[in-house]
Design a protein around this motif. Sequence first.
Motif, PDB file in Angstrom:
ATOM      1  N   ALA A 140       0.855  -1.196   0.000  1.00 58.99           N
ATOM      2  CA  ALA A 140       0.000   0.000   0.000  1.00 58.99           C
ATOM      3  C   ALA A 140       0.884   1.236   0.000  1.00 58.99           C
ATOM      4  CB  ALA A 140      -0.926   0.004   1.212  1.00 58.99           C
ATOM      5  N   ILE A 141       0.330   2.340  -0.505  1.00 57.33           N
ATOM      6  CA  ILE A 141       1.020   3.629  -0.507  1.00 57.33           C
ATOM      7  C   ILE A 141       0.045   4.670   0.025  1.00 57.33           C
ATOM      8  CG2 ILE A 141       2.126   5.408  -1.900  1.00 57.33           C
ATOM      9  CD1 ILE A 141       2.946   3.311  -3.889  1.00 57.33           C
ATOM     10  N   ARG A 142       0.485   5.437   1.024  1.00 60.47           N
ATOM     11  CA  ARG A 142      -0.356   6.470   1.631  1.00 60.47           C
ATOM     12  C   ARG A 142       0.068   7.842   1.100  1.00 60.47           C
ATOM     13  NH1 ARG A 142       0.630   5.326   6.420  1.00 60.47           N
ATOM     14  NH2 ARG A 142      -1.210   4.086   6.933  1.00 60.47           N
ATOM     15  N   THR A 143      -0.895   8.624   0.619  1.00 57.97           N
ATOM     16  CA  THR A 143      -0.621   9.953   0.079  1.00 57.97           C
ATOM     17  C   THR A 143      -1.725  10.917   0.484  1.00 57.97           C
ATOM     18  OG1 THR A 143      -1.862   9.686  -1.987  1.00 57.97           O
ATOM     19  CG2 THR A 143       0.401   8.844  -1.968  1.00 57.97           C
ATOM     20  N   ASP A 144      -1.483  12.210   0.197  1.00 60.45           N
ATOM     21  CA  ASP A 144      -2.566  13.180   0.332  1.00 60.45           C
ATOM     22  C   ASP A 144      -3.360  13.197  -0.977  1.00 60.45           C
ATOM     23  OD1 ASP A 144      -1.087  14.620  -1.517  1.00 60.45           O
ATOM     24  OD2 ASP A 144      -0.256  15.995  -0.032  1.00 60.45           O
ATOM     25  N   GLN A 145      -4.251  14.153  -1.120  1.00 61.26           N
ATOM     26  CA  GLN A 145      -5.113  14.181  -2.299  1.00 61.26           C
ATOM     27  C   GLN A 145      -4.653  15.210  -3.322  1.00 61.26           C
ATOM     28  OE1 GLN A 145      -9.329  13.874  -1.772  1.00 61.26           O
ATOM     29  NE2 GLN A 145      -9.172  12.872   0.206  1.00 61.26           N
ATOM     30  N   GLY A 146      -3.326  15.323  -3.478  1.00 62.97           N
ATOM     31  CA  GLY A 146      -2.783  16.198  -4.505  1.00 62.97           C
ATOM     32  C   GLY A 146      -3.075  15.650  -5.894  1.00 62.97           C
ATOM     33  N   PRO A 147      -3.061  16.513  -6.904  1.00 64.11           N
ATOM     34  CA  PRO A 147      -3.400  16.069  -8.266  1.00 64.11           C
ATOM     35  C   PRO A 147      -2.437  15.017  -8.817  1.00 64.11           C
ATOM     36  CG  PRO A 147      -2.503  18.299  -8.278  1.00 64.11           C
ATOM     37  CD  PRO A 147      -2.764  17.946  -6.851  1.00 64.11           C
ATOM     38  N   GLU A 148      -1.183  15.036  -8.372  1.00 63.24           N
ATOM     39  CA  GLU A 148      -0.215  14.047  -8.848  1.00 63.24           C
ATOM     40  C   GLU A 148      -0.549  12.649  -8.342  1.00 63.24           C
ATOM     41  OE1 GLU A 148       1.699  18.043  -8.148  1.00 63.24           O
ATOM     42  OE2 GLU A 148       0.539  16.613  -6.953  1.00 63.24           O
ATOM     43  N   PHE A 149      -1.233  12.582  -7.188  1.00 62.61           N
ATOM     44  CA  PHE A 149      -1.535  11.290  -6.573  1.00 62.61           C
ATOM     45  C   PHE A 149      -2.952  10.794  -6.880  1.00 62.61           C
ATOM     46  CE2 PHE A 149       1.504  13.037  -3.181  1.00 62.61           C
ATOM     47  CZ  PHE A 149       2.616  12.522  -3.838  1.00 62.61           C
ATOM     48  N   THR A 150      -3.806  11.676  -7.326  1.00 58.66           N
ATOM     49  CA  THR A 150      -5.194  11.277  -7.590  1.00 58.66           C
ATOM     50  C   THR A 150      -5.502  11.158  -9.083  1.00 58.66           C
ATOM     51  OG1 THR A 150      -5.882  13.610  -7.452  1.00 58.66           O
ATOM     52  CG2 THR A 150      -6.054  12.289  -5.447  1.00 58.66           C
ATOM     53  N   GLY A 151      -4.490  11.379  -9.931  1.00 63.77           N
ATOM     54  CA  GLY A 151      -4.701  11.287 -11.366  1.00 63.77           C
ATOM     55  C   GLY A 151      -4.763   9.845 -11.859  1.00 63.77           C
ATOM     56  N   LYS A 152      -5.031   9.700 -13.150  1.00 67.87           N
ATOM     57  CA  LYS A 152      -5.201   8.373 -13.746  1.00 67.87           C
ATOM     58  C   LYS A 152      -3.896   7.583 -13.786  1.00 67.87           C
ATOM     59  CE  LYS A 152      -9.131   9.548 -16.735  1.00 67.87           C
ATOM     60  NZ  LYS A 152      -9.607   9.616 -18.152  1.00 67.87           N
ATOM     61  N   ALA A 153      -2.772   8.270 -13.969  1.00 67.85           N
ATOM     62  CA  ALA A 153      -1.491   7.572 -14.129  1.00 67.85           C
ATOM     63  C   ALA A 153      -1.173   6.709 -12.916  1.00 67.85           C
ATOM     64  CB  ALA A 153      -0.376   8.589 -14.373  1.00 67.85           C
ATOM     65  N   LEU A 154      -1.210   7.290 -11.715  1.00 70.02           N
ATOM     66  CA  LEU A 154      -0.890   6.526 -10.509  1.00 70.02           C
ATOM     67  C   LEU A 154      -1.977   5.505 -10.205  1.00 70.02           C
ATOM     68  CD1 LEU A 154       1.010   6.057  -8.138  1.00 70.02           C
ATOM     69  CD2 LEU A 154      -0.204   7.848  -6.874  1.00 70.02           C
ATOM     70  N   ASP A 155      -3.228   5.867 -10.457  1.00 69.45           N
ATOM     71  CA  ASP A 155      -4.333   4.953 -10.185  1.00 69.45           C
ATOM     72  C   ASP A 155      -4.230   3.689 -11.052  1.00 69.45           C
ATOM     73  OD1 ASP A 155      -7.019   4.486  -8.880  1.00 69.45           O
ATOM     74  OD2 ASP A 155      -7.605   4.404 -10.988  1.00 69.45           O
ATOM     75  N   GLN A 156      -3.923   3.851 -12.327  1.00 62.53           N
ATOM     76  CA  GLN A 156      -3.788   2.692 -13.210  1.00 62.53           C
ATOM     77  C   GLN A 156      -2.586   1.844 -12.834  1.00 62.53           C
ATOM     78  OE1 GLN A 156      -3.681   4.285 -17.172  1.00 62.53           O
ATOM     79  NE2 GLN A 156      -5.888   4.733 -17.230  1.00 62.53           N
TER      80      GLN A 156
END
Length: 274
Positions: free
Chosen positions: A166-182
């Motif tokens: 698991a990876i814990r992050t805040d809700q910044g755009p770099e972490f909530t975008g499609k790239a990291l999600d995919q």
Amino acid sequence: MQEKTKISERRACLLVGLSRTVLHYQSKAQPENEQLQARMVELAGVRRRFGYRRLHALLRREGIEANHKRIFRLYQGAGLAVKRRRKRHGVAVERETLALPSRPNEVWSMDFVSDALANGRRIKVLTIVDDFTKESVDLVAEHGISGHYVVRVLERAVQFRGMPSAIRTDQGPEFTGKALDQWAYQNGVQLKLIEPGKPTQNAYIESFNGRFRDECLNDHWFTSLAEARIRIAAWRRDYNEHRPHSALNYQTPAEFAASCRTNRLPKAGELERI
């Protein structure tokens, strides 16, 4: 009393409850204390943001045996107390207790730290930490970092360390975008997003970021991005391999990670908390 009256020294000491031995005692400086204090001053000159406990840990590594009370006394006598940096005022938020992971690569934490070069141009540093071993997985400095850039950094990190659960992050755009999600979906990695405005829910990376800023970013004046990368990489190696961590019983993160690979994994209660 003796200057203004004819009272004897014995009688004067009896009246004030003072021993005559204490009255005539003169402190004798011990050479070993002077040498120890001189060594502490040398270490503090290099580690300017270290308190007496971490200096004590470094002295023990050099084979110097002295209890913490003696170290604290010499530390204060040398005027080495670290000044607390002024904190910015903000809205108080309710703290949320975090569960300590039970093994390496169980949970990583990610965040961004901002700084500026000497010419005023801003830079961002992506910080990644293993919550269990406290190791700095990576520190990446760039003028701008997108979600795709974060994925490339993670791909490089897992080649050497393995895939986190698991990876814990805040809700910044770099972490909530499609790239990291995919990327997380394809590799079976759970993304744990904290609530907006509650950095205490990601306390491990926040603690690391504070030390990174205090001991590295605030201590250097970067003239270029290349220099920033060199100094940040050097600090990361020092943090992982030489800096004693209080939460790991003053082992370095690298030493603790090595002990996890060769011995049984310690329980959460066996680790000292900051």
